[in-house]
Design a protein around this motif. Structure first.
Motif, short mmCIF file in Angstrom:
data_model
loop_
_atom_site.label_atom_id
_atom_site.label_comp_id
_atom_site.label_asym_id
_atom_site.label_seq_id
_atom_site.Cartn_x
_atom_site.Cartn_y
_atom_site.Cartn_z
N TYR A 120 -8.93 2.58 8.15
CA TYR A 120 -8.99 2.50 9.83
C TYR A 120 -7.74 3.33 9.89
O TYR A 120 -6.44 2.82 9.96
N ALA A 121 -8.09 4.36 10.52
CA ALA A 121 -6.50 5.02 10.41
C ALA A 121 -6.46 5.88 12.69
O ALA A 121 -6.29 6.45 12.66
N GLN B 2 0.43 9.54 5.55
CA GLN B 2 -0.04 8.42 6.53
C GLN B 2 -1.40 7.36 5.78
O GLN B 2 -2.08 8.00 5.14
N VAL B 3 -0.14 6.40 5.65
CA VAL B 3 -1.14 5.02 4.57
C VAL B 3 -1.08 4.40 5.02
O VAL B 3 -0.93 3.72 5.80
N LYS B 4 -2.46 3.72 4.83
CA LYS B 4 -3.35 2.91 4.92
C LYS B 4 -4.80 2.36 3.76
O LYS B 4 -4.78 1.94 2.82
N THR B 5 -4.42 1.21 4.45
CA THR B 5 -5.62 -0.12 3.45
C THR B 5 -6.72 0.07 3.35
O THR B 5 -7.36 -0.13 4.90
N VAL B 6 -7.72 0.10 2.70
CA VAL B 6 -8.45 0.34 2.51
C VAL B 6 -9.73 -1.32 2.19
O VAL B 6 -8.88 -2.44 1.57
N SER C 104 0.46 -1.23 -0.15
CA SER C 104 -0.01 0.36 0.23
C SER C 104 0.78 1.30 0.58
O SER C 104 0.30 2.35 -1.01
N GLU C 105 2.28 0.91 0.20
CA GLU C 105 2.61 2.28 1.18
C GLU C 105 3.62 2.55 -0.69
O GLU C 105 3.47 3.99 -0.66
#
Length: 136
Positions: A69-70, A52-56, A12-13
């Motif tokens: 989810y952050a 900030q990178v997050k996976t959906v 993801s990043e």
């Protein structure tokens, strides 16, 4: 061998970095661990942003809504000292990932119906646009 969640997070990043680069952002990599994943310069304003990178994830128990989810590792929400923006990467097996960017509103979760995702959040293409880059 890396755990699936670690591999997914790194994937993801990398996809987020690719999308930012394709859209004219200048992307920096910290040599030290930071609260944010990416430091990048906005191509329009020249301002630097902590991202900030997050996976959906898609929640089928919630009508197929997309959720990001952050939260930090300690369970608290990201504050503005940690991240200006959240970038969510939605990677469905076998499909080209979709990348969404939105301001950090200090929430622990960000929800959106799949049909409205590109209206509510900024969708970043991973396809390079050389004309956009040349104009910057």
């Amino acid at each position: 061998m890396a755990h699936v969640t670690e591999t997914t997070g790194k994937y993801s990043e990398l996809v987020a970095r690719l999308a930012l680069l394709a859209n004219g952002w200048t992307v920096h990599k910290a040599e030290t661990d930071e609260a944010y994943d990416i430091l990048a310069r906005d191509p329009l304003t020249g301002d630097y942003a902590k991202i900030q990178v997050k996976t959906v994830r898609q929640r089928m128990d919630r009508g197929g809504d997309l959720v990001v989810y952050a939260k930090k590792g300690n369970g608290t929400n990201y504050d503005l000292a940690d991240a200006d923006y959240i970038v969510g990467v939605w990677a469905v097996d076998g499909e080209v990932p979709r990348v969404f960017m939105f301001e950090n509103r200090l929430c622990g979760e960000y929800w959106c119906a799949e049909a409205r995702a590109s209206e509510r959040w900024i969708e970043l293409s991973i396809a390079i646009n050389r004309e956009l880059l040349a104009a910057a």
